[in-house]
Design an enzyme around this catalytic site. Structure first.
Site, short mmCIF file in Angstrom:
data_model
loop_
_atom_site.label_atom_id
_atom_site.label_comp_id
_atom_site.label_asym_id
_atom_site.label_seq_id
_atom_site.Cartn_x
_atom_site.Cartn_y
_atom_site.Cartn_z
CD GLU A 37 -53.75 4.68 84.66
OE1 GLU A 37 -53.04 4.32 84.43
OE2 GLU A 37 -54.76 5.38 85.45
NE ARG A 41 -49.71 3.88 76.78
CZ ARG A 41 -50.23 4.83 76.48
NH1 ARG A 41 -50.52 4.85 75.79
NH2 ARG A 41 -51.30 5.33 77.82
CB THR A 64 -49.27 1.04 81.09
OG1 THR A 64 -49.76 2.46 80.74
CG2 THR A 64 -49.24 0.08 79.68
CE LYS A 124 -57.06 2.10 81.96
NZ LYS A 124 -55.24 2.20 82.23
#
Length: 205
Positions: A37, A41, A64, A124
């Site tokens: 993953e 960012r 993200t 999540k």
């Protein structure tokens, strides 16, 4: 999403330099943990996903993800799953339209109900250590039968078993096997070793 959870741990990587993407991906494969993953960012994230998506045997996705535009960018780069820190219906729907697995963040009963309304059965749980850890997940699983949780944030070797022992937790996410300082140092053998240890630890849970 069976392949995503096959190893019960999902490495969450921050790739600051796209030049590290290929050796990082190869290190994951060599360590027996061919999943990544890549968080958006970092500025190099989309390019890193594009590079890593071409590695044989590696399942790479975007983390993200907070906007529809980012969903589109990630999928165009080759991401095969989408992870979001929170729950936005438009982000979920865009991934669903593209037939890409999506795992949004949800830590409250109301958010989990929204996820269910979007036909999701996996969310999540982030940041897990802040929102109550295994005991909170256990409590939430009771009224939401069939919902599964991917705890991330504060998860590591020291508490891996606490999470993976829960029937509603098919996998956890974490960065301990792909720490930024080892990526920056080019210590890919160490990363492979940490991945192998993570897979073994998860298998023993």
């Amino acid at each position: 999403m069976t392949d995503l959870f096959a190893y019960r741990v999902i490495p969450v990587a921050v790739v600051e330099d796209a030049a590290t993407a290929e050796p990082l991906g190869q290190a994951l494969v060599a360590g027996g943990l061919p999943v990544a993953e890549v968080t958006l960012r970092a500025e190099a994230a989309v390019e890193a996903i594009a590079v890593m998506s071409r590695i044989d045997g590696l399942l790479v996705g975007a983390g993200t993800v907070v906007s529809v535009d980012q969903v589109d960018q990630a999928i165009s780069a080759g991401a095969r799953f989408i992870v979001s820190p929170g729950l936005r219906a438009d982000v979920v729907r865009r991934a669903q339209e593209a037939q890409i697995p999506v795992v949004p963040g949800a830590v409250t009963p109301s958010e989990i109900m929204q996820a269910r309304a979007l036909s999701l059965d996996t969310v999540k749980f982030f940041p897990a250590s802040v929102y109550g850890g295994p005991s909170a997940i256990r409590a939430l699983a009771a009224p939401f039968v069939g919902m599964t949780f991917i705890p991330t944030g504060g998860v590591g070797p020291q508490n891996l078993g606490d999470y993976l022992s829960l029937p509603c937790v098919p996998a956890v996410g974490g960065s301990w096997m792909v720490p930024s300082h080892l990526i920056a140092a080019g210590a890919y053998d160490q990363i492979s070793g940490l991945c192998a240890e993570a897979v073994a630890a998860a298998a023993a849970c």
